[in-house]
Design a protein around this motif. Sequence first.
Motif, PDB file in Angstrom:
ATOM      1  N   ALA A 149       0.754  -1.119   0.081  1.00 43.41           N
ATOM      2  CA  ALA A 149      -0.077  -0.037  -0.127  1.00 43.41           C
ATOM      3  C   ALA A 149       0.800   0.908  -0.153  1.00 43.41           C
ATOM      4  CB  ALA A 149      -0.888   0.148   1.018  1.00 43.41           C
ATOM      5  N   ILE A 150       0.399   2.361  -0.570  1.00 44.96           N
ATOM      6  CA  ILE A 150       0.829   3.574  -0.688  1.00 44.96           C
ATOM      7  C   ILE A 150       0.085   4.468   0.211  1.00 44.96           C
ATOM      8  CG2 ILE A 150       1.469   5.761  -1.709  1.00 44.96           C
ATOM      9  CD1 ILE A 150       2.520   4.101  -4.040  1.00 44.96           C
ATOM     10  N   VAL A 151       0.430   4.985   1.226  1.00 49.61           N
ATOM     11  CA  VAL A 151      -0.370   6.082   1.798  1.00 49.61           C
ATOM     12  C   VAL A 151      -0.042   7.372   1.638  1.00 49.61           C
ATOM     13  CG1 VAL A 151      -1.136   6.801   4.434  1.00 49.61           C
ATOM     14  CG2 VAL A 151      -0.868   4.345   3.833  1.00 49.61           C
ATOM     15  N   LEU A 152      -0.747   8.064   0.930  1.00 48.57           N
ATOM     16  CA  LEU A 152      -0.466   9.420   0.608  1.00 48.57           C
ATOM     17  C   LEU A 152      -0.840  10.479   1.537  1.00 48.57           C
ATOM     18  CD1 LEU A 152       0.380  11.592  -1.654  1.00 48.57           C
ATOM     19  CD2 LEU A 152      -1.582  11.127  -2.865  1.00 48.57           C
ATOM     20  N   CYS A 153      -0.181  11.221   2.048  1.00 51.75           N
ATOM     21  CA  CYS A 153      -0.563  12.280   3.054  1.00 51.75           C
ATOM     22  C   CYS A 153      -0.701  13.414   2.520  1.00 51.75           C
ATOM     23  CB  CYS A 153       0.210  11.981   4.251  1.00 51.75           C
ATOM     24  SG  CYS A 153       0.200  10.556   5.414  1.00 51.75           S
ATOM     25  N   LEU A 154      -1.802  14.352   2.637  1.00 52.23           N
ATOM     26  CA  LEU A 154      -1.982  15.739   2.041  1.00 52.23           C
ATOM     27  C   LEU A 154      -1.887  16.557   3.185  1.00 52.23           C
ATOM     28  CD1 LEU A 154      -4.231  15.115  -0.825  1.00 52.23           C
ATOM     29  CD2 LEU A 154      -1.880  15.062  -0.825  1.00 52.23           C
ATOM     30  N   ILE A 155      -0.676  17.162   3.882  1.00 54.55           N
ATOM     31  CA  ILE A 155      -0.931  17.964   5.105  1.00 54.55           C
ATOM     32  C   ILE A 155      -0.652  19.393   4.931  1.00 54.55           C
ATOM     33  CG2 ILE A 155       0.720  18.015   7.121  1.00 54.55           C
ATOM     34  CD1 ILE A 155       1.882  15.417   6.497  1.00 54.55           C
ATOM     35  N   ILE A 216       4.863   5.591   2.495  1.00 53.66           N
ATOM     36  CA  ILE A 216       4.221   6.691   2.853  1.00 53.66           C
ATOM     37  C   ILE A 216       4.867   7.852   1.883  1.00 53.66           C
ATOM     38  CG2 ILE A 216       3.916   8.754   4.664  1.00 53.66           C
ATOM     39  CD1 ILE A 216       3.770   6.260   6.490  1.00 53.66           C
ATOM     40  N   ILE A 217       4.024   8.758   1.306  1.00 50.29           N
ATOM     41  CA  ILE A 217       4.400   9.952   0.577  1.00 50.29           C
ATOM     42  C   ILE A 217       3.573  11.093   1.057  1.00 50.29           C
ATOM     43  CG2 ILE A 217       4.673  11.196  -1.536  1.00 50.29           C
ATOM     44  CD1 ILE A 217       4.640   8.295  -2.998  1.00 50.29           C
ATOM     45  N   SER A 218       4.546  12.135   1.973  1.00 53.22           N
ATOM     46  CA  SER A 218       3.726  13.148   2.205  1.00 53.22           C
ATOM     47  C   SER A 218       4.095  14.482   1.413  1.00 53.22           C
ATOM     48  CB  SER A 218       3.922  13.377   3.792  1.00 53.22           C
ATOM     49  OG  SER A 218       3.505  12.395   4.430  1.00 53.22           O
ATOM     50  N   LEU A 219       2.816  14.865   0.922  1.00 49.39           N
ATOM     51  CA  LEU A 219       3.240  16.310   0.243  1.00 49.39           C
ATOM     52  C   LEU A 219       2.601  17.286   1.252  1.00 49.39           C
ATOM     53  CD1 LEU A 219       1.673  15.451  -3.226  1.00 49.39           C
ATOM     54  CD2 LEU A 219       3.919  15.304  -2.489  1.00 49.39           C
ATOM     55  N   ILE A 220       3.505  18.339   1.715  1.00 45.44           N
ATOM     56  CA  ILE A 220       3.331  19.073   2.761  1.00 45.44           C
ATOM     57  C   ILE A 220       3.143  20.686   2.226  1.00 45.44           C
ATOM     58  CG2 ILE A 220       4.208  20.007   4.862  1.00 45.44           C
ATOM     59  CD1 ILE A 220       5.668  17.115   5.107  1.00 45.44           C
ATOM     60  N   LEU A 221       2.166  21.510   2.580  1.00 43.12           N
ATOM     61  CA  LEU A 221       1.975  22.899   2.508  1.00 43.12           C
ATOM     62  C   LEU A 221       2.747  23.408   3.963  1.00 43.12           C
ATOM     63  CD1 LEU A 221       0.789  24.477   0.057  1.00 43.12           C
ATOM     64  CD2 LEU A 221      -1.232  24.751   1.861  1.00 43.12           C
TER      65      LEU A 221
END
Length: 463
Positions: A149-155, A216-221
Motif C-alpha cells: 500500500a501507498i499512504v499518500l498524506c496531504l498535510i 508513505i509519501i507526504s506532500l506538505i504545505l
Amino acid sequence: MKIEYNTIMERDRNDLATEIFYAALKAVDPYNAVRLYTDKIRSIYQGGDFNRLIVIAFGKAACPMAKAVEDELGDLIDTGIAITKSSGKEETPLHPSTRGEDTNSPCLFTPSPLHHFTLFNANHPVPDEKGLKATDEVIKLIKGADEKAIVLCLISGGGSALLVSPCEGITLSEKQEITELLLKAGADIYELNTVRKHISKVKGGRLAEIAYPARIISLILSDVIGDRLDVIASGPTAPDRTTFRDALMVLDKYGLIDIAPENVIKLLQKGAEGLIKETPKDGDLIFKNVDNIIIASNRKALEAAKARAEGLGFNAEIISSEITGEAREVGKWLADIARAKCSNRSNRSTCLISGGETTVTVKGNGKGGRNMELAIAFAMEIEGIKGITLLSAGTDGTDGPTDAAGAIVDGETIKKARAMGLNPEEYLDNNDSYNFFKKTDELYITGPTGTNVMDIQIVIIEK
C-alpha cells in the motif's frame, strides 16, 4: 506587461496591496502545487508492487489538495479521508477554480464535490470531538495498510488541531485545556507543537509508525518558519527532534506546570523518566520508506508578491520571511522601517513585503488575531504620516477566531478612530483588535482561501 508607475499610483493603495496579496496566494495554490507531483506518484505506484492507494488529507488546505489527487489519480484511489477546518455549519468540499490572471478575486475557489473521500469538518485551533472521530477513522484505515500500500498524506497548516488523538490517559477535554493555556500564554508554534506531539498517538512521527510497513509519501504545505518537517502539523510522518523533557520545559517557561491538567503533567514526567516510549527519532526503521516533500511555503508566496509589485512599478523588497515575536512589537518594528523609508523617499514608490507568524499574549477579553493586533500597533506608530499603507493578513483567510483575514491601515487610521471616540490603546490592551477595525471599517475579509502558509504583510510607501 509592466505598467507605468504614474498610472499605477492613480489606483487606490488598498487595491494595489490586495492585488499583490492575491498574487502571493496564487503562487501557493495547494491544488496546483499537488498536481505537480501526481505524475510522480502514479509512476511510483505503477512501477512498484503496489495494489492500494490510501489518501489522507488534513489541514486547512485539505479539500483543494484532496481534489487535485482525485482529479489526477482518481482511478488509483482505494480510499480517502479529508479533515478540514469547520466554519460552524455544514460545508461543501471546496477546491480552487481556474482563475486565469484575475488575482483580485475575493474568492479563491469554487464548490466541487469530493467523490473518493469521506469529509470531516473539525475545529481549529482547539481540537474537538469531530476531529477525534475523524482521526479514529484514519487510524483504523492505515492500521490495515501493508507493504503493498501507498499512504499518500496531504498535510497543511492546522493539521495539529484537526488530526487529534490523545495518548492513553489523556482526555480530549484535557488536550483542549492545555492547548488553550499555551495559546493564551503566547507560546509559538514550535513550543505548542512540542507539547502536542508528546500527548498524541499520531503526531511526532507516530502516524508513520501506525502505517508501517506501508510506503508513505507526504506532500506538505508549510505554515512554519524554516519549513521544519517535525513542526508542520506536529510532524505526523517525520522524525521528531523534541523530547518529553522539552515539552515539560515549555510548560515551565510559561508557568503552566501548576495549572495544567494533572494527567498531562504526569504523562510528560513519565516520559521524561523513560517510563514511556519517546516519539520516533531520525534513523528509526519506520522512516525507511517515507518521503516528506515541501510543495509550497511562505517564502514562495513572498517571492510572488515581490514579482507582482515590481510588475506594477514598485521598488519591491522582501524584508524577511521569518517574522516572529509579539504581534504588537512586530507592528512597531515594521512601522520604524516604513518611517525610515518614508523619510528617504526615492523617485519610485516602495513595496515592503514580509511574512511569518507572530504571537499574541492574551491579557484582555476582546476579540482579534495576530494580524489585526500587529496592524493597530503599526497604525499607532505612523499616525498622521501620509503615503504609508499596511495590509497584514493570514494566507488562510482567517485571523484568530474571526471572519477576517486581517486589516488594512494607513496614517489616517488612528486619527479617524479618535474622531469616532475610540481609544486604540484600550482596544490593544484588551486584545480587541477585531472590534476596533470593525468600527473603523478597515477589516480585511477574503473568506477562506484554501491555502495556508502563515501570514503576509505588505507595506506600500508612496514616492
